[in-house]
Design an enzyme around this catalytic site. Structure first.
Site, PDB file in Angstrom:
ATOM      1  N   LYS A   1      -1.948  -1.565  -3.661  1.00  0.00           N
ATOM      2  CA  LYS A   1      -3.356  -0.558  -3.474  1.00  0.00           C
ATOM      3  C   LYS A   1      -2.499   0.720  -4.092  1.00  0.00           C
ATOM      4  O   LYS A   1      -1.414   1.061  -2.913  1.00  0.00           O
ATOM      5  CB  LYS A   1      -3.942  -0.735  -2.216  1.00  0.00           C
ATOM      6  CG  LYS A   1      -4.939   0.791  -1.820  1.00  0.00           C
ATOM      7  CD  LYS A   1      -5.157   0.396  -0.676  1.00  0.00           C
ATOM      8  CE  LYS A   1      -5.632   2.210  -0.413  1.00  0.00           C
ATOM      9  NZ  LYS A   1      -6.220   2.132   0.377  1.00  0.00           N
TER      10      LYS A   1
ATOM     11  N   LYS B   1       0.917  -1.365  -0.136  1.00  0.00           N
ATOM     12  CA  LYS B   1      -0.135   0.175   0.146  1.00  0.00           C
ATOM     13  C   LYS B   1       0.465   1.574   0.144  1.00  0.00           C
ATOM     14  O   LYS B   1       1.687   0.951   0.936  1.00  0.00           O
ATOM     15  CB  LYS B   1      -0.867   0.316   1.331  1.00  0.00           C
ATOM     16  CG  LYS B   1      -1.808   1.149   1.164  1.00  0.00           C
ATOM     17  CD  LYS B   1      -2.529   1.565   2.256  1.00  0.00           C
ATOM     18  CE  LYS B   1      -3.010   2.279   2.841  1.00  0.00           C
ATOM     19  NZ  LYS B   1      -4.371   2.516   3.632  1.00  0.00           N
TER      20      LYS B   1
HETATM   21  C1  PBG Z   1      -7.280   3.429   5.614  1.00  0.00           C
HETATM   22  C2  PBG Z   1      -8.204   3.078   4.184  1.00  0.00           C
HETATM   23  C3  PBG Z   1      -7.014   3.999   3.505  1.00  0.00           C
HETATM   24  C4  PBG Z   1      -8.578   4.051   2.281  1.00  0.00           C
HETATM   25  C5  PBG Z   1      -8.286   2.538   2.475  1.00  0.00           C
HETATM   26  N1  PBG Z   1      -7.998   2.431   3.414  1.00  0.00           N
HETATM   27  C6  PBG Z   1      -6.825   5.908   3.516  1.00  0.00           C
HETATM   28  C7  PBG Z   1      -5.275   6.086   3.945  1.00  0.00           C
HETATM   29  O1  PBG Z   1      -4.448   5.024   3.540  1.00  0.00           O
HETATM   30  O2  PBG Z   1      -5.394   7.135   4.243  1.00  0.00           O
HETATM   31  C8  PBG Z   1      -8.276   4.657   1.119  1.00  0.00           C
HETATM   32  C9  PBG Z   1      -8.799   3.486   0.100  1.00  0.00           C
HETATM   33  C10 PBG Z   1      -9.441   4.814  -1.300  1.00  0.00           C
HETATM   34  O3  PBG Z   1      -9.267   5.705  -1.237  1.00  0.00           O
HETATM   35  O4  PBG Z   1     -10.519   4.389  -2.010  1.00  0.00           O
HETATM   36  N2  PBG Z   1      -8.290   2.898   6.443  1.00  0.00           N
END
Ligand code: PBG
Length: 342
Positions: free
Chosen positions: A262, A208
């Site tokens: 991601k 991520k």
């Molecule tokens: C954290 C989380 C995020 C997303 C999914 N889980 C935000 C982040 O890491 O700041 C992003 C999902 C998206 O942008 O569609 N709980």
């Protein structure tokens, strides 16, 4: 060339092999497509907000709403009818605090929603709650802060264990840790097993990245990171691809059942490398900013929404994803089921 000569044989300046033959009609193209999108490839991310009586549109993501419990159940049944196998659930609590208490409260919004969903759809949908604290903390960080204001890795793992147990007890099929703490998969696996939730799996946000493409999501979950901070101290640097393979290998070793990359489109190289490296199922998340780019461009008439949706999702699958988390899931599944020749 004389009449009757084999046209497949190379002749002078003309090409012998004509790839265009198989591209001539829609039926020929469909027959020779290497990648096919199906509703079963898709996971729908949904937001459920505590304390509202009507669904609330998310302005940064046209077409996406924060659901009430009631509208969430309607959407879940629609997903079942469309053949979408799973949803990824984000809770938006009405109260936040320093440790994100709502995330592990048996009566917290996510747990209430999970029980309602299970009651409404039984086992027809795979229920996957996002496991993180940022929606529940008043500072907007994904974990517990130490006295210097930095995210404390190991104190956060203790909280993730509690959240995992609450979510599993409420009926989650898989939990999806997204906070990028080191050791989070191992800690959660241990907590689940210790509490008897051996059948609850883990979809790990393994690779991520610290991405600008999460911007619109923060509005969807009412998160503002205190002091204009960011998540670069724990999410991955976009410059790094090999490091993603280290993250993924660790998560698989710690017990991840599915690993996720991601965002998706800017990281297709990472996705392809992960595909080569592991044999567990791989998910990719087409995140809020990817959706917003497409939705706003289509609204302005500069992109065709349906074509762009199919092109991006097909590309993500082609690069190696078995599953795609996408805000377009229901819309695309609807097109696939009502136009079988799509
Ligand atoms: C954290 C989380 C995020 C997303 C999914 N889980 C935000 C982040 O890491 O700041 C992003 C999902 C998206 O942008 O569609 N709980």
């Amino acid at each position: 060339m004389t009449v009757g000569e084999n046209p497949a044989t190379s002749y002078g300046a003309y090409p012998a092999r004509r790839l265009r033959r198989l591209r001539r009609t829609p039926a020929l193209r469909r027959m020779t497509a290497e990648t096919r999108l199906a509703p079963a490839d898709l996971i729908a991310p949904l937001f459920v907000r505590e304390g509202i009586t009507e669904p609330e549109p998310v302005a940064s993501m046209p077409g996406v709403v924060q659901h009430t419990i009631a509208s969430l159940l309607v959407e879940a049944k629609r997903l079942v009818d469309l053949g979408v196998p799973a949803l990824l659930l984000f809770g938006v609590p009405s109260r936040k605090d320093a440790v994100g208490s709502g995330a592990s409260d048996p009566d917290g919004i996510c747990q209430v929603a999970l029980r309602a969903l299970r009651g409404a759809v039984g086992d027809d949908l795979v229920l996957i709650p996002d496991l993180c604290l940022d929606e529940y903390t008043d500072h907007g960080h994904c974990g517990i802060l130490d006295r210097y204001g930095a995210v404390d890795n190991d104190a956060t793992l203790e909280r993730y264990r509690e959240v995992a147990i609450a979510q599993a007890s409420a009926g989650a099929d898989l939990v999806a840790p997204s906070g990028m703490m080191d050791g989070q998969v191992g800690a959660i696996r241990d907590a689940l097993d210790t509490e008897g939730h051996v059948g609850t799996g883990i979809l790990a946000y393994a690779a991520k990245y610290a991405s600008s493409f999460y911007g619109p999501f923060r509005e969807a979950v009412d998160v503002e990171i205190a002091g204009g901070g960011d998540r670069r101290s724990h999410q991955q640097d976009p410059a790094n691809a090999r490091e993603a393979l280290v993250e993924v290998a660790l998560d698989v070793a710690e017990g991840a059942d599915i690993v996720m990359v991601k965002p998706a489109l800017p990281y297709l190289d990472v996705l392809a490398a992960v595909r080569d490296a592991v044999s567990v199922p791989i998910a990719a998340y087409q995140v809020s900013g990817e959706y917003a780019m497409l939705a706003f461009a289509a609204e302005r008439g500069v992109l065709d929404r349906e074509q762009a949706a199919f092109e991006t999702l097909t590309s993500i699958k082609r690069a190696g994803a078995d599953l795609i988390v996408s805000y377009l899931a229901a819309e695309v599944a609807e097109i696939l089921t009502s136009h079988p020749r799509r």
